[in-house]
Design an enzyme around this catalytic site. Sequence first.
Site, PDB file in Angstrom:
ATOM      1  N   LYS A  90       1.364  -1.450   0.406  1.00  7.60           N
ATOM      2  CA  LYS A  90       0.078   0.077  -0.183  1.00  7.60           C
ATOM      3  C   LYS A  90       0.480   1.465  -0.296  1.00  7.60           C
ATOM      4  O   LYS A  90       2.128   1.418   1.057  1.00  7.60           O
ATOM      5  CB  LYS A  90      -0.813  -0.333   1.038  1.00  7.60           C
ATOM      6  CG  LYS A  90      -1.750   1.075   1.604  1.00  7.60           C
ATOM      7  CD  LYS A  90      -2.970   0.890   1.043  1.00  7.60           C
ATOM      8  CE  LYS A  90      -3.928   1.944   0.583  1.00  7.60           C
ATOM      9  NZ  LYS A  90      -3.214   2.431  -1.539  1.00  7.60           N
ATOM     10  N   GLN A 111       7.437   3.837   3.583  1.00  8.41           N
ATOM     11  CA  GLN A 111       5.573   3.332   3.769  1.00  8.41           C
ATOM     12  C   GLN A 111       5.847   2.002   4.930  1.00  8.41           C
ATOM     13  O   GLN A 111       4.724   2.430   5.106  1.00  8.41           O
ATOM     14  CB  GLN A 111       5.925   3.258   3.226  1.00  8.41           C
ATOM     15  CG  GLN A 111       3.734   3.126   2.135  1.00  8.41           C
ATOM     16  CD  GLN A 111       2.889   4.716   2.794  1.00  8.41           C
ATOM     17  OE1 GLN A 111       4.116   5.342   1.440  1.00  8.41           O
ATOM     18  NE2 GLN A 111       2.065   5.242   2.740  1.00  8.41           N
ATOM     19  N   LYS A 114       5.817   3.098   8.351  1.00  4.48           N
ATOM     20  CA  LYS A 114       4.287   3.846   8.251  1.00  4.48           C
ATOM     21  C   LYS A 114       2.909   3.265   8.399  1.00  4.48           C
ATOM     22  O   LYS A 114       2.600   3.656   9.284  1.00  4.48           O
ATOM     23  CB  LYS A 114       4.299   5.011   7.677  1.00  4.48           C
ATOM     24  CG  LYS A 114       3.164   6.515   7.516  1.00  4.48           C
ATOM     25  CD  LYS A 114       3.148   7.678   5.912  1.00  4.48           C
ATOM     26  CE  LYS A 114       4.629   7.488   5.114  1.00  4.48           C
ATOM     27  NZ  LYS A 114       3.825   8.212   4.244  1.00  4.48           N
ATOM     28  N   LYS A 126       5.252   1.873  -3.162  1.00  9.49           N
ATOM     29  CA  LYS A 126       5.727   3.341  -3.923  1.00  9.49           C
ATOM     30  C   LYS A 126       5.424   2.753  -5.904  1.00  9.49           C
ATOM     31  O   LYS A 126       6.179   2.379  -6.436  1.00  9.49           O
ATOM     32  CB  LYS A 126       6.585   3.930  -3.209  1.00  9.49           C
ATOM     33  CG  LYS A 126       6.343   5.686  -3.030  1.00  9.49           C
ATOM     34  CD  LYS A 126       5.062   5.707  -2.000  1.00  9.49           C
ATOM     35  CE  LYS A 126       4.713   7.359  -2.620  1.00  9.49           C
ATOM     36  NZ  LYS A 126       3.525   8.011  -0.886  1.00  9.49           N
ATOM     37  N   GLY A 165      -2.307   8.327  -3.845  1.00 11.58           N
ATOM     38  CA  GLY A 165      -2.556   9.964  -4.821  1.00 11.58           C
ATOM     39  C   GLY A 165      -0.564  10.122  -3.730  1.00 11.58           C
ATOM     40  O   GLY A 165      -0.270   9.386  -2.997  1.00 11.58           O
ATOM     41  N   ASP A 166      -0.292  10.707  -4.727  1.00 15.37           N
ATOM     42  CA  ASP A 166       1.139  11.161  -4.244  1.00 15.37           C
ATOM     43  C   ASP A 166       1.137  12.923  -4.760  1.00 15.37           C
ATOM     44  O   ASP A 166       0.075  12.902  -5.563  1.00 15.37           O
ATOM     45  CB  ASP A 166       2.286  10.579  -4.040  1.00 15.37           C
ATOM     46  CG  ASP A 166       3.109  10.503  -2.766  1.00 15.37           C
ATOM     47  OD1 ASP A 166       3.101  10.931  -1.691  1.00 15.37           O
ATOM     48  OD2 ASP A 166       4.354  11.394  -3.283  1.00 15.37           O
ATOM     49  N   THR A 209      -4.653  13.707   5.261  1.00 16.93           N
ATOM     50  CA  THR A 209      -2.743  13.897   4.938  1.00 16.93           C
ATOM     51  C   THR A 209      -3.363  14.957   6.403  1.00 16.93           C
ATOM     52  O   THR A 209      -1.714  15.439   7.025  1.00 16.93           O
ATOM     53  CB  THR A 209      -2.389  13.754   4.270  1.00 16.93           C
ATOM     54  OG1 THR A 209      -2.298  12.426   3.386  1.00 16.93           O
ATOM     55  CG2 THR A 209      -1.064  12.789   4.553  1.00 16.93           C
ATOM     56  N   ASN A 240      -1.868  18.592  -1.739  1.00 17.66           N
ATOM     57  CA  ASN A 240      -2.896  17.729  -1.208  1.00 17.66           C
ATOM     58  C   ASN A 240      -2.969  18.345   0.692  1.00 17.66           C
ATOM     59  O   ASN A 240      -3.930  18.517   0.806  1.00 17.66           O
ATOM     60  CB  ASN A 240      -3.582  17.051  -1.429  1.00 17.66           C
ATOM     61  CG  ASN A 240      -4.226  16.013  -0.656  1.00 17.66           C
ATOM     62  OD1 ASN A 240      -3.981  15.244  -0.069  1.00 17.66           O
ATOM     63  ND2 ASN A 240      -5.353  15.924  -0.966  1.00 17.66           N
ATOM     64  N   SER A 376      -6.567   5.345   3.339  1.00 18.29           N
ATOM     65  CA  SER A 376      -7.543   5.006   2.673  1.00 18.29           C
ATOM     66  C   SER A 376      -7.694   3.741   3.028  1.00 18.29           C
ATOM     67  O   SER A 376      -7.932   2.986   2.491  1.00 18.29           O
ATOM     68  CB  SER A 376      -5.552   5.012   1.929  1.00 18.29           C
ATOM     69  OG  SER A 376      -5.443   5.964   1.242  1.00 18.29           O
TER      70      SER A 376
END
Length: 444
Positions: A90, A111, A114, A126, A165-166, A209, A240, A376
């Site tokens: 993810k 990630q 996290k 990622k 998204g990123d 976020t 964002n 998410s």
Amino acid sequence: MSYVDEVIARVKEKNPGQPEFHQTIDEVLESLRPVIERDEEKYRKMALLERLTEPERQIKFRVPWIDDNGQVQVNCGYRVQFNSAIGPYKGGLRFHPSVNIGILKFLGFEQIFKNSLTGLPIGGGKGGSDFDPKGKSDMEVMRFCQSFMTELFRHVGADTDVPAGDIGVGGREIGYMYGQYKRLTNKYESVLTGKGLSYGGSLARTQATGYGLLYFTRALLKLNGIDIAGKTCIVSGSGNVAIYAIEKAYQMGAKPVTCSDSNGWVYDPEGIDLEALKEIKEVNRARLTEYKNYRPNAEYHEGRGVWTVKADIALPCATQNELDLDDAKALVANGVIAVCEGANMPSTLEATKYLQGNKVVFGPAKAANAGGVATSALEMSQNAERLSWTFEEVDEKLCGIMENIVANIDAAAKEYGMDGDYVAGANIAGFKKVLDAMEAQGIV
Ligand code: NDP
Ligand code: 2IT
């Protein structure tokens, strides 16, 4: 040589020319030293750190697409599937000209920890492309996204790998990729998060976020006996994460006075005009130079400089290594109380050490910005049960998750005698669940 030092040296040698990946390896493995050294020979024998630092799978592919002039363009697409010990891969997709495999490996590695910190069952991954959505028409973006998914679809899936998204990937891009995935697979499944509300998205994911960053910051400050209300914040970025960090800062009674993009930055001593910012960035997809049209008294400066403004709290929300040692010195000289990272790895290692060394409350990215991926995962839960929760339900869960993260990273730092070192606390707390799952699953 200690096992940790051996692996740090070997990873750098095996992955030349990937400075961002080296940086996260240095930071994370250094933090894990006390955990590893409790049973060094066992971990060496099972090559734990070698396996942790080597992605399970890396995919690189050609993305050809046709621009509005009929010219064929070619970009590079990637997905790094780093670690699936605690759940399906993810993590976001980044579309930015700077994207390369080293940057995606740094993001994928971060990630892992996290996602573990969220307490939810998601592994680390990622991906992205060196495609630049800036200045492209909607149809160009659509053709690119369709071509990107035409290869990516065979590597992802609701129980395999769930991108989101990123930088450069928001609701528009997710929509185009989702449409193409559905067409190719004939499946309406939770293969992407950050979807639109009409086709399986979660309320509060857009805000998550930025809101999560502020829930985290408020809780971390409270732990240190400080109230966020009335504090001045300096924020970088205007995407964002930055926009919804600014929104929640206001809701908490704080005053955000700056934002930035890759061309320049705004200082608005009265407080950033949130509606103007949303119109400029979310509606018009324009540059921050426009901000003065809404607020003639605000300052616009070319280049970078947000960290020179005097404030209580700094929230870097743009990109990696945007806050260096000189910036950290300026922040400390101006009496900053806390730095909490909305972006991924926005502070250099030297800046982080300087801030911590000067008693600044430092909230590291993998803990502070985990609200996005946590929400998410809540979107995946809603999709799995084919129900949607209210905004309040999702937001309340998000707040609970962020407060829990603060408690867990604080406890982990204390357990290893590093009270107040939330960098170490986050790395250790995130690592422990992954370690347990990796040990249980054998040599894979
Ligand atoms: P957006 O694309 O929405 O916004 C990115 C912002 O950062 C823009 O203002 C952009 O300016 C600026 N920026 C990007 N690259 C650079 C650069 N090289 N130099 C200066 N400014 C730059 O992305 P997000 O807000 O989603 O992401 C921001 C950060 O937060 C990233 O580090 C991302 O990895 C991280 N993050 C995002 C999450 C999410 O849910 N979206 C979750 C957790 C972390 P410009 O438009 O001029 O390029
Ligand atoms: O860096 C990140 O955590 C994100 N870009 C969000 C990832 C996600 O899967 O929501």
